[in-house]
Design a protein around this motif. Structure first.
Motif, PDB file in Angstrom:
ATOM      1  N   LEU A  66       0.870  -1.170   0.000  1.00  0.00           N
ATOM      2  CA  LEU A  66       0.000   0.000   0.000  1.00  0.00           C
ATOM      3  C   LEU A  66       0.911   1.226   0.000  1.00  0.00           C
ATOM      4  CD1 LEU A  66      -2.418  -1.097   2.888  1.00  0.00           C
ATOM      5  CD2 LEU A  66      -2.738  -1.442   0.422  1.00  0.00           C
ATOM      6  N   ASN A  67       0.335   2.393  -0.166  1.00  0.00           N
ATOM      7  CA  ASN A  67       1.147   3.603  -0.160  1.00  0.00           C
ATOM      8  C   ASN A  67       0.399   4.761   0.475  1.00  0.00           C
ATOM      9  OD1 ASN A  67       3.726   3.080  -1.835  1.00  0.00           O
ATOM     10  ND2 ASN A  67       2.090   2.063  -2.962  1.00  0.00           N
ATOM     11  N   LEU A  68       1.174   5.709   0.998  1.00  0.00           N
ATOM     12  CA  LEU A  68       0.585   6.904   1.591  1.00  0.00           C
ATOM     13  C   LEU A  68      -0.201   7.688   0.549  1.00  0.00           C
ATOM     14  CD1 LEU A  68       3.593   8.170   3.741  1.00  0.00           C
ATOM     15  CD2 LEU A  68       1.688   6.701   4.438  1.00  0.00           C
ATOM     16  N   TYR A  69       0.339   7.755  -0.655  1.00  0.00           N
ATOM     17  CA  TYR A  69      -0.319   8.474  -1.759  1.00  0.00           C
ATOM     18  C   TYR A  69      -0.241   7.579  -2.988  1.00  0.00           C
ATOM     19  CZ  TYR A  69      -1.813  12.459  -4.587  1.00  0.00           C
ATOM     20  OH  TYR A  69      -2.527  13.309  -5.418  1.00  0.00           O
ATOM     21  N   PRO A  70      -1.363   7.351  -3.678  1.00  0.00           N
ATOM     22  CA  PRO A  70      -1.392   6.328  -4.715  1.00  0.00           C
ATOM     23  C   PRO A  70      -0.902   6.738  -6.104  1.00  0.00           C
ATOM     24  CG  PRO A  70      -3.571   7.227  -4.438  1.00  0.00           C
ATOM     25  CD  PRO A  70      -2.697   7.872  -3.388  1.00  0.00           C
ATOM     26  N   GLN A  71      -0.498   7.971  -6.287  1.00  0.00           N
ATOM     27  CA  GLN A  71      -0.043   8.396  -7.611  1.00  0.00           C
ATOM     28  C   GLN A  71       1.217   7.633  -8.014  1.00  0.00           C
ATOM     29  OE1 GLN A  71       1.557  12.335  -7.837  1.00  0.00           O
ATOM     30  NE2 GLN A  71       1.812  12.247 -10.040  1.00  0.00           N
ATOM     31  N   ARG A  72       1.202   7.061  -9.197  1.00  0.00           N
ATOM     32  CA  ARG A  72       2.375   6.350  -9.711  1.00  0.00           C
ATOM     33  C   ARG A  72       3.434   7.358 -10.154  1.00  0.00           C
ATOM     34  NH1 ARG A  72       2.293   1.011 -11.817  1.00  0.00           N
ATOM     35  NH2 ARG A  72       0.442  -0.036 -11.103  1.00  0.00           N
ATOM     36  N   SER A  73       4.650   7.113  -9.707  1.00  0.00           N
ATOM     37  CA  SER A  73       5.783   7.920 -10.141  1.00  0.00           C
ATOM     38  C   SER A  73       7.045   7.124  -9.821  1.00  0.00           C
ATOM     39  CB  SER A  73       5.808   9.269  -9.406  1.00  0.00           C
ATOM     40  OG  SER A  73       6.928  10.024  -9.801  1.00  0.00           O
ATOM     41  N   LYS A  74       7.930   6.986 -10.795  1.00  0.00           N
ATOM     42  CA  LYS A  74       9.181   6.261 -10.549  1.00  0.00           C
ATOM     43  C   LYS A  74      10.019   6.979  -9.507  1.00  0.00           C
ATOM     44  CE  LYS A  74       9.745   3.973 -14.957  1.00  0.00           C
ATOM     45  NZ  LYS A  74      10.634   3.763 -16.092  1.00  0.00           N
ATOM     46  N   ASP A  75       9.851   8.285  -9.415  1.00  0.00           N
ATOM     47  CA  ASP A  75      10.617   9.118  -8.495  1.00  0.00           C
ATOM     48  C   ASP A  75       9.631   9.911  -7.638  1.00  0.00           C
ATOM     49  OD1 ASP A  75      12.144  11.053  -7.229  1.00  0.00           O
ATOM     50  OD2 ASP A  75      13.281  11.579  -9.021  1.00  0.00           O
ATOM     51  N   TYR A  83      -1.794  17.384  -2.990  1.00  0.00           N
ATOM     52  CA  TYR A  83      -2.504  16.122  -3.201  1.00  0.00           C
ATOM     53  C   TYR A  83      -3.889  16.366  -3.785  1.00  0.00           C
ATOM     54  CZ  TYR A  83      -5.445  16.523   1.029  1.00  0.00           C
ATOM     55  OH  TYR A  83      -6.363  16.908   1.970  1.00  0.00           O
ATOM     56  N   LEU A  84      -4.370  15.364  -4.502  1.00  0.00           N
ATOM     57  CA  LEU A  84      -5.719  15.405  -5.054  1.00  0.00           C
ATOM     58  C   LEU A  84      -6.654  14.733  -4.051  1.00  0.00           C
ATOM     59  CD1 LEU A  84      -5.038  14.386  -8.769  1.00  0.00           C
ATOM     60  CD2 LEU A  84      -5.188  16.686  -7.774  1.00  0.00           C
ATOM     61  N   PRO A  85      -7.634  15.474  -3.509  1.00  0.00           N
ATOM     62  CA  PRO A  85      -8.525  14.894  -2.505  1.00  0.00           C
ATOM     63  C   PRO A  85      -9.208  13.604  -2.963  1.00  0.00           C
ATOM     64  CG  PRO A  85      -8.823  17.264  -2.590  1.00  0.00           C
ATOM     65  CD  PRO A  85      -7.922  16.900  -3.745  1.00  0.00           C
ATOM     66  N   GLU A  86      -9.548  13.510  -4.252  1.00  0.00           N
ATOM     67  CA  GLU A  86     -10.204  12.297  -4.731  1.00  0.00           C
ATOM     68  C   GLU A  86      -9.254  11.093  -4.684  1.00  0.00           C
ATOM     69  OE1 GLU A  86      -8.946  14.617  -8.468  1.00  0.00           O
ATOM     70  OE2 GLU A  86      -9.798  15.122  -6.534  1.00  0.00           O
ATOM     71  N   LEU A  87      -7.961  11.304  -4.913  1.00  0.00           N
ATOM     72  CA  LEU A  87      -7.006  10.197  -4.795  1.00  0.00           C
ATOM     73  C   LEU A  87      -6.832   9.773  -3.343  1.00  0.00           C
ATOM     74  CD1 LEU A  87      -4.074  10.759  -7.321  1.00  0.00           C
ATOM     75  CD2 LEU A  87      -5.877   9.035  -7.361  1.00  0.00           C
ATOM     76  N   LYS A  88      -6.789  10.747  -2.444  1.00  0.00           N
ATOM     77  CA  LYS A  88      -6.694  10.442  -1.016  1.00  0.00           C
ATOM     78  C   LYS A  88      -7.906   9.607  -0.584  1.00  0.00           C
ATOM     79  CE  LYS A  88      -6.427  12.698   3.563  1.00  0.00           C
ATOM     80  NZ  LYS A  88      -7.522  12.044   4.261  1.00  0.00           N
ATOM     81  N   PRO A 121       2.434  13.453   5.714  1.00  0.00           N
ATOM     82  CA  PRO A 121       2.027  13.124   7.083  1.00  0.00           C
ATOM     83  C   PRO A 121       0.499  13.067   7.253  1.00  0.00           C
ATOM     84  CG  PRO A 121       3.879  14.621   7.142  1.00  0.00           C
ATOM     85  CD  PRO A 121       3.430  14.548   5.699  1.00  0.00           C
ATOM     86  N   GLU A 122      -0.216  13.922   6.545  1.00  0.00           N
ATOM     87  CA  GLU A 122      -1.685  13.891   6.609  1.00  0.00           C
ATOM     88  C   GLU A 122      -2.214  12.585   6.009  1.00  0.00           C
ATOM     89  OE1 GLU A 122      -5.556  16.161   4.687  1.00  0.00           O
ATOM     90  OE2 GLU A 122      -3.668  17.263   4.808  1.00  0.00           O
ATOM     91  N   MET A 123      -1.600  12.132   4.926  1.00  0.00           N
ATOM     92  CA  MET A 123      -2.006  10.861   4.314  1.00  0.00           C
ATOM     93  C   MET A 123      -1.775   9.714   5.311  1.00  0.00           C
ATOM     94  SD  MET A 123      -2.902  12.004   1.281  1.00  0.00           S
ATOM     95  CE  MET A 123      -3.181  13.616   2.012  1.00  0.00           C
ATOM     96  N   LEU A 124      -0.613   9.747   5.975  1.00  0.00           N
ATOM     97  CA  LEU A 124      -0.302   8.719   6.971  1.00  0.00           C
ATOM     98  C   LEU A 124      -1.302   8.743   8.112  1.00  0.00           C
ATOM     99  CD1 LEU A 124       1.378   6.506   8.272  1.00  0.00           C
ATOM    100  CD2 LEU A 124       2.915   8.293   9.142  1.00  0.00           C
ATOM    101  N   ASP A 125      -1.661   9.907   8.590  1.00  0.00           N
ATOM    102  CA  ASP A 125      -2.606  10.004   9.697  1.00  0.00           C
ATOM    103  C   ASP A 125      -3.944   9.346   9.338  1.00  0.00           C
ATOM    104  OD1 ASP A 125      -3.259  11.052  12.389  1.00  0.00           O
ATOM    105  OD2 ASP A 125      -4.734  12.231  11.254  1.00  0.00           O
ATOM    106  N   GLY A 126      -4.426   9.577   8.119  1.00  0.00           N
ATOM    107  CA  GLY A 126      -5.678   8.948   7.688  1.00  0.00           C
ATOM    108  C   GLY A 126      -5.570   7.432   7.668  1.00  0.00           C
ATOM    109  N   ILE A 127      -4.452   6.923   7.175  1.00  0.00           N
ATOM    110  CA  ILE A 127      -4.246   5.478   7.115  1.00  0.00           C
ATOM    111  C   ILE A 127      -4.101   4.901   8.522  1.00  0.00           C
ATOM    112  CG2 ILE A 127      -2.621   3.683   6.355  1.00  0.00           C
ATOM    113  CD1 ILE A 127      -2.135   5.555   3.864  1.00  0.00           C
ATOM    114  N   ALA A 128      -3.388   5.602   9.383  1.00  0.00           N
ATOM    115  CA  ALA A 128      -3.215   5.138  10.768  1.00  0.00           C
ATOM    116  C   ALA A 128      -4.561   5.045  11.487  1.00  0.00           C
ATOM    117  CB  ALA A 128      -2.256   6.062  11.515  1.00  0.00           C
TER     118      ALA A 128
END
Length: 174
Positions: A66-75, A83-88, A121-128
């Motif tokens: 899983l990932n904190l933010y789902p956008q694909r990026s090699k880097d 962040y895009l709220p809909e992706l979050k 960190p906000e993405m992590l807080d939601g997942i936590a």
């Protein structure tokens, strides 16, 4: 893409975001990284290969990335600057459905990459918060880094053991 039997793969139709990648099992090691790169069930990258090996070494019957933010990026530098709220929302929905209130092991594995974007960190807080509903336990690969972040899987030797990770304390330090 047709998902091979025994695999989990959830992404957006245009494949610009990935929410879940892993194998099916009863006792998965669920790894939480920063963002997905190009890995698929048919072509794993270095990070997920290391997660799969670490899961097997530690007697898990499967693994999930899983990932904190789902956008694909090699880097990670290529991630959205805001962040895009809909992706979050989609990411949290997929994670909540995957966990379904189960008590499973989550591997904190983002390293210092969490500092790449102010919103992580906000993405992590939601997942936590989702994980807390299922009384999930957090682990890290060895001890935290100097700035208290958990180690990234591709930057730790295989013989580094998993240890308990205090997510509540960590979130207060961010």
């Amino acid at each position: 893409m047709t998902v091979p039997e025994g695999w989990l793969y959830e992404n957006t139709p245009d494949n610009t975001a990935r929410f879940v990648l892993g194998t099916v099992g009863e006792n998965p090691l669920i790894c939480v990284g920063v963002n997905p790169s190009t890995a698929t069930p048919l072509k794993l990258d270095r990070t997920v290969t290391r997660i799969a090996r670490r899961a097997a070494k530690n007697n898990y019957d499967s693994w999930i990335m899983l990932n904190l933010y789902p956008q694909r990026s090699k880097d990670p530098d290529g991630m959205h600057t805001q962040y895009l709220p809909e992706l979050k929302a989609q990411n949290e929905k997929h994670i909540a459905e995957l966990l379904r209130g189960r008590s499973v092991t989550l591997l904190a594995a983002w390293g210092e990459l969490i500092e790449k974007r102010a919103y992580l960190p906000e993405m992590l807080d939601g997942i936590a918060q989702i994980a807390e509903q299922g009384s999930c336990g957090w682990m890290s690969i060895g001890s935290p880094l100097k700035r208290h972040h958990p180690r990234h899987p591709s930057r730790a030797p295989y013989d580094t053991s998993l240890q308990s990770f205090d997510m509540a304390t960590y979130l207060r330090t961010l």
